[in-house]
Design a protein around this motif. Structure first.
Motif, PDB file in Angstrom:
ATOM      1  N   GLY A 364       0.817  -1.210   0.000  1.00  0.00           N
ATOM      2  CA  GLY A 364       0.000   0.000   0.000  1.00  0.00           C
ATOM      3  C   GLY A 364       0.849   1.257   0.000  1.00  0.00           C
ATOM      4  O   GLY A 364       0.577   2.207  -0.747  1.00  0.00           O
ATOM      5  N   ALA A 365       1.891   1.266   0.830  1.00  0.00           N
ATOM      6  CA  ALA A 365       2.789   2.426   0.872  1.00  0.00           C
ATOM      7  C   ALA A 365       3.501   2.607  -0.464  1.00  0.00           C
ATOM      8  O   ALA A 365       3.691   3.734  -0.942  1.00  0.00           O
ATOM      9  N   GLY A 366       3.885   1.477  -1.081  1.00  0.00           N
ATOM     10  CA  GLY A 366       4.552   1.571  -2.373  1.00  0.00           C
ATOM     11  C   GLY A 366       3.647   2.101  -3.463  1.00  0.00           C
ATOM     12  O   GLY A 366       4.060   2.935  -4.291  1.00  0.00           O
ATOM     13  N   LEU A 367       2.401   1.645  -3.493  1.00  0.00           N
ATOM     14  CA  LEU A 367       1.448   2.145  -4.489  1.00  0.00           C
ATOM     15  C   LEU A 367       1.163   3.629  -4.294  1.00  0.00           C
ATOM     16  O   LEU A 367       1.103   4.407  -5.252  1.00  0.00           O
ATOM     17  N   ALA A 368       0.987   4.025  -3.029  1.00  0.00           N
ATOM     18  CA  ALA A 368       0.667   5.427  -2.742  1.00  0.00           C
ATOM     19  C   ALA A 368       1.810   6.355  -3.113  1.00  0.00           C
ATOM     20  O   ALA A 368       1.587   7.536  -3.414  1.00  0.00           O
ATOM     21  N   ALA A 369       3.042   5.830  -3.102  1.00  0.00           N
ATOM     22  CA  ALA A 369       4.202   6.668  -3.427  1.00  0.00           C
ATOM     23  C   ALA A 369       4.362   6.881  -4.933  1.00  0.00           C
ATOM     24  O   ALA A 369       5.121   7.761  -5.350  1.00  0.00           O
ATOM     25  N   ARG A 370       3.665   6.089  -5.732  1.00  0.00           N
ATOM     26  CA  ARG A 370       3.780   6.231  -7.178  1.00  0.00           C
ATOM     27  C   ARG A 370       2.883   7.370  -7.673  1.00  0.00           C
ATOM     28  O   ARG A 370       1.956   7.795  -6.999  1.00  0.00           O
ATOM     29  N   SER A 371       3.179   7.842  -8.882  1.00  0.00           N
ATOM     30  CA  SER A 371       2.450   8.996  -9.435  1.00  0.00           C
ATOM     31  C   SER A 371       1.152   8.543 -10.096  1.00  0.00           C
ATOM     32  O   SER A 371       0.920   8.762 -11.290  1.00  0.00           O
ATOM     33  N   ILE A 372       0.297   7.915  -9.291  1.00  0.00           N
ATOM     34  CA  ILE A 372      -1.024   7.493  -9.757  1.00  0.00           C
ATOM     35  C   ILE A 372      -2.049   8.457  -9.162  1.00  0.00           C
ATOM     36  O   ILE A 372      -2.004   8.733  -7.963  1.00  0.00           O
ATOM     37  N   PRO A 373      -2.968   8.992  -9.961  1.00  0.00           N
ATOM     38  CA  PRO A 373      -3.967   9.915  -9.409  1.00  0.00           C
ATOM     39  C   PRO A 373      -4.729   9.279  -8.254  1.00  0.00           C
ATOM     40  O   PRO A 373      -5.058   8.083  -8.285  1.00  0.00           O
ATOM     41  N   THR A 374      -5.000  10.074  -7.228  1.00  0.00           N
ATOM     42  CA  THR A 374      -5.691   9.555  -6.049  1.00  0.00           C
ATOM     43  C   THR A 374      -7.059   8.974  -6.406  1.00  0.00           C
ATOM     44  O   THR A 374      -7.451   7.925  -5.893  1.00  0.00           O
ATOM     45  N   SER A 375      -7.775   9.645  -7.296  1.00  0.00           N
ATOM     46  CA  SER A 375      -9.106   9.152  -7.677  1.00  0.00           C
ATOM     47  C   SER A 375      -9.013   7.773  -8.325  1.00  0.00           C
ATOM     48  O   SER A 375      -9.865   6.906  -8.087  1.00  0.00           O
ATOM     49  N   ALA A 376      -7.951   7.541  -9.118  1.00  0.00           N
ATOM     50  CA  ALA A 376      -7.783   6.235  -9.762  1.00  0.00           C
ATOM     51  C   ALA A 376      -7.451   5.163  -8.722  1.00  0.00           C
ATOM     52  O   ALA A 376      -7.956   4.032  -8.795  1.00  0.00           O
ATOM     53  N   LEU A 377      -6.616   5.504  -7.753  1.00  0.00           N
ATOM     54  CA  LEU A 377      -6.286   4.556  -6.688  1.00  0.00           C
ATOM     55  C   LEU A 377      -7.532   4.171  -5.896  1.00  0.00           C
ATOM     56  O   LEU A 377      -7.768   2.989  -5.607  1.00  0.00           O
ATOM     57  N   MET A 378      -8.318   5.159  -5.527  1.00  0.00           N
ATOM     58  CA  MET A 378      -9.511   4.893  -4.723  1.00  0.00           C
ATOM     59  C   MET A 378     -10.569   4.136  -5.525  1.00  0.00           C
ATOM     60  O   MET A 378     -11.283   3.293  -4.970  1.00  0.00           O
ATOM     61  N   LEU A 379     -10.649   4.394  -6.827  1.00  0.00           N
ATOM     62  CA  LEU A 379     -11.572   3.640  -7.672  1.00  0.00           C
ATOM     63  C   LEU A 379     -11.154   2.171  -7.736  1.00  0.00           C
ATOM     64  O   LEU A 379     -11.984   1.260  -7.647  1.00  0.00           O
ATOM     65  N   GLY A 380      -9.848   1.932  -7.869  1.00  0.00           N
ATOM     66  CA  GLY A 380      -9.353   0.566  -7.879  1.00  0.00           C
ATOM     67  C   GLY A 380      -9.612  -0.151  -6.564  1.00  0.00           C
ATOM     68  O   GLY A 380     -10.028  -1.321  -6.542  1.00  0.00           O
ATOM     69  N   LEU A 381      -9.386   0.557  -5.440  1.00  0.00           N
ATOM     70  CA  LEU A 381      -9.648  -0.039  -4.122  1.00  0.00           C
ATOM     71  C   LEU A 381     -11.126  -0.373  -3.955  1.00  0.00           C
ATOM     72  O   LEU A 381     -11.483  -1.433  -3.420  1.00  0.00           O
ATOM     73  N   THR A 382     -11.993   0.537  -4.412  1.00  0.00           N
ATOM     74  CA  THR A 382     -13.438   0.287  -4.311  1.00  0.00           C
ATOM     75  C   THR A 382     -13.815  -0.964  -5.092  1.00  0.00           C
ATOM     76  O   THR A 382     -14.607  -1.795  -4.623  1.00  0.00           O
ATOM     77  N   GLY A 383     -13.229  -1.124  -6.269  1.00  0.00           N
ATOM     78  CA  GLY A 383     -13.523  -2.297  -7.075  1.00  0.00           C
ATOM     79  C   GLY A 383     -13.058  -3.590  -6.413  1.00  0.00           C
ATOM     80  O   GLY A 383     -13.786  -4.599  -6.410  1.00  0.00           O
ATOM     81  N   VAL A 384     -11.859  -3.567  -5.832  1.00  0.00           N
ATOM     82  CA  VAL A 384     -11.334  -4.766  -5.161  1.00  0.00           C
ATOM     83  C   VAL A 384     -12.206  -5.140  -3.965  1.00  0.00           C
ATOM     84  O   VAL A 384     -12.570  -6.314  -3.773  1.00  0.00           O
ATOM     85  N   LEU A 385     -12.544  -4.150  -3.145  1.00  0.00           N
ATOM     86  CA  LEU A 385     -13.361  -4.420  -1.962  1.00  0.00           C
ATOM     87  C   LEU A 385     -14.772  -4.876  -2.354  1.00  0.00           C
ATOM     88  O   LEU A 385     -15.357  -5.746  -1.691  1.00  0.00           O
ATOM     89  N   ALA A 386     -15.313  -4.308  -3.431  1.00  0.00           N
ATOM     90  CA  ALA A 386     -16.635  -4.728  -3.893  1.00  0.00           C
ATOM     91  C   ALA A 386     -16.609  -6.181  -4.365  1.00  0.00           C
ATOM     92  O   ALA A 386     -17.537  -6.961  -4.085  1.00  0.00           O
ATOM     93  N   LEU A 387     -15.548  -6.563  -5.076  1.00  0.00           N
ATOM     94  CA  LEU A 387     -15.425  -7.944  -5.540  1.00  0.00           C
ATOM     95  C   LEU A 387     -15.345  -8.911  -4.365  1.00  0.00           C
ATOM     96  O   LEU A 387     -16.017  -9.956  -4.351  1.00  0.00           O
ATOM     97  N   LEU A 388     -14.531  -8.566  -3.351  1.00  0.00           N
ATOM     98  CA  LEU A 388     -14.405  -9.425  -2.172  1.00  0.00           C
ATOM     99  C   LEU A 388     -15.727  -9.496  -1.402  1.00  0.00           C
ATOM    100  O   LEU A 388     -16.044 -10.524  -0.793  1.00  0.00           O
ATOM    101  N   THR A 389     -16.494  -8.418  -1.423  1.00  0.00           N
ATOM    102  CA  THR A 389     -17.807  -8.424  -0.764  1.00  0.00           C
ATOM    103  C   THR A 389     -18.766  -9.374  -1.475  1.00  0.00           C
ATOM    104  O   THR A 389     -19.510 -10.130  -0.838  1.00  0.00           O
ATOM    105  N   LEU A 390     -18.740  -9.354  -2.802  1.00  0.00           N
ATOM    106  CA  LEU A 390     -19.615 -10.235  -3.574  1.00  0.00           C
ATOM    107  C   LEU A 390     -19.221 -11.702  -3.429  1.00  0.00           C
ATOM    108  O   LEU A 390     -20.078 -12.595  -3.504  1.00  0.00           O
ATOM    109  N   LEU A 391     -17.936 -11.963  -3.221  1.00  0.00           N
ATOM    110  CA  LEU A 391     -17.461 -13.342  -3.113  1.00  0.00           C
ATOM    111  C   LEU A 391     -17.712 -13.944  -1.731  1.00  0.00           C
ATOM    112  O   LEU A 391     -17.658 -15.173  -1.582  1.00  0.00           O
ATOM    113  N   TRP A 392     -17.986 -13.099  -0.720  1.00  0.00           N
ATOM    114  CA  TRP A 392     -18.152 -13.615   0.633  1.00  0.00           C
ATOM    115  C   TRP A 392     -19.304 -14.613   0.760  1.00  0.00           C
ATOM    116  O   TRP A 392     -19.123 -15.685   1.353  1.00  0.00           O
ATOM    117  N   PRO A 393     -20.493 -14.355   0.215  1.00  0.00           N
ATOM    118  CA  PRO A 393     -21.566 -15.357   0.328  1.00  0.00           C
ATOM    119  C   PRO A 393     -21.190 -16.695  -0.316  1.00  0.00           C
ATOM    120  O   PRO A 393     -21.592 -17.763   0.173  1.00  0.00           O
TER     121      PRO A 393
END
Length: 400
Positions: A364-393
């Motif tokens: 996480g620290a390594g990704l945050a240190a890269r020149s990736i727009p914050t909105s793109a990082l947060m969109l990617g995180l939202t997608g990952v967490l949403a996928l894990l939420t759908l897989l839980w059932p």
């Protein structure tokens, strides 16, 4: 070896738990005080006008974090040693180390290597105490009281630092870092009283300590569903938390008043966490742990989605929602994991999870240190967490 559970004649937690909890509360207060004072202690070892301040503080933070990777070995100790012995020894060593460095600082004998060494030892002992405590609590209380016990434990670990950070900052500013560290040492020593109040539970497992065998056994346990699904979410959360730790201060500088707005963000996040912890008790009486885990994950996705937006207010709102989901999952997931793992393996599995989470923090620290727009990082995180939420059932149905 079977768990030794204290007989509880009334619907309440046993007295040894409360005594230990008070010691844990004081100890976490002291740890927070010390964590604030350590960077100032490190800066105090540098010559006047030195430009190595950032490097010195970075060394201390790294020294505090690296011991998480030793958690599988520490978990093996937690499974084999009596909890009271292990927690008492950790409390004595931690308090003695902190007090020694504080005395050296007051007498001008401290240096950066000593401070970094203390940070490493503190990180090691904290990891050891956490694994021992997580393996011990299910043996100390009756199963029906485990969610409440975990809620109280999480509240002590997350709530006390809110006061401790302020006390540490005030002490470092008015009394000096050395004196503040000594105050922290006195508070951390109180865990010894709580540990000595525990019943003489034996080690949950026997056999010689073998790191490779312990890792193999832990991974075998983790691969079983729904454990793998739980640990995947823990990894993603630690990844997200360190991305937020780096990007939130920058966001507040770009869109708001900098430190002032960042402080409000942290307060809202912490408040949400404590609210989520408080809700576990009443909610667990009405819903199953698996349903609460699914609900907590959904709340996290909503909170993370708020970070895609710009501005300060949306991030403040997202902080409260994210914290609510984080606090709820912290307790419920811990309780679920404790129920899925046999007492003989709890320390080793939890230690392996801590090491896995440390990898998430690092990435996480390594990704945050890269020149990736914050909105793109947060969109990617939202997608990952949403996928894990759908897989839980699916993971729950597979384990049924």
């Amino acid at each position: 070896m079977t768990d030794a559970v204290i007989d509880i004649p009334t619907p309440s937690l046993p007295r040894p738990f409360w005594t230990y909890w008070l010691g844990l509360l004081a100890s976490n207060l002291g740890d927070a005080v010390v964590s604030v004072a350590l960077p100032f202690l490190a800066l105090g070892t540098l010559p006047q006008g030195s430009k190595r301040g950032a490097a010195a503080i970075g060394l201390v933070v790294l020294a505090l974090s690296v011991p998480r990777f030793f958690a599988p070995l520490l978990g093996g100790l937690a499974d084999r040693w009596p909890p009271r012995t292990l927690l008492s020894l950790g409390a004595v060593l931690r308090a003695a180390g902190v007090a020694g460095v504080g005395l050296l600082a007051l007498h001008g004998g401290s240096n950066l290597n000593v401070v970094a060494g203390l940070a490493f030892i503190l990180g090691l002992l904290t990891s050891l105490s956490f694994t021992a405590q997580s393996a011990m609590v299910p043996r100390l209380v009756a199963p029906e009281h485990l969610p409440r016990a975990n809620s109280l434990t999480s509240a002590a670990m997350m709530g006390a630092p809110l006061v401790g950070y302020g006390l540490g900052g005030f002490g470092a500013a008015h009394w000096g870092a050395g004196t503040t560290v000594l105050i922290g040492a006195a508070l951390t020593a109180l865990l010894l009283l709580g540990a000595l109040a525990l019943p003489p539970l034996p080690g949950a497992s026997s056999g010689k300590l073998n790191l490779l065998d312990d890792l193999r056994l832990s991974l075998d346990v983790i691969r079983r569903s729904p454990l793998l699904a739980l640990f995947a979410m823990n990894f993603a959360l630690n990844l997200a938390l360190n991305i937020m730790n780096v990007r939130v201060p920058l966001h507040m500088l770009a869109f708001g008043r900098g430190p002032a707005d960042y402080a409000i963000f942290e307060m809202l996040l912490s408040g949400g966490v404590l609210l989520g912890i408080a809700l576990v008790g009443p909610l667990s009486a009405r819903f199953s742990l698996d349903r609460l885990i699914g609900g907590g994950r959904f709340v996290l996705v909503l909170g993370t989605a708020g970070f895609i937006l710009g501005g300060v207010w949306p991030w403040w709102a997202a902080a409260g929602v994210f914290g609510l989901g984080l606090g709820l999952l912290e307790v419920v997931t811990t309780t679920r994991i404790q129920g899925l793992i046999s007492s003989e393996m709890r320390g080793r599995v939890i230690g392996s999870v801590m090491a896995f989470n440390a990898l998430g923090l690092t990435l996480g620290a390594g990704l945050a240190a890269r020149s990736i727009p914050t909105s793109a990082l947060m969109l990617g995180l939202t997608g990952v967490l949403a996928l894990l939420t759908l897989l839980w059932p699916l993971a729950v149905r597979r384990a049924a």
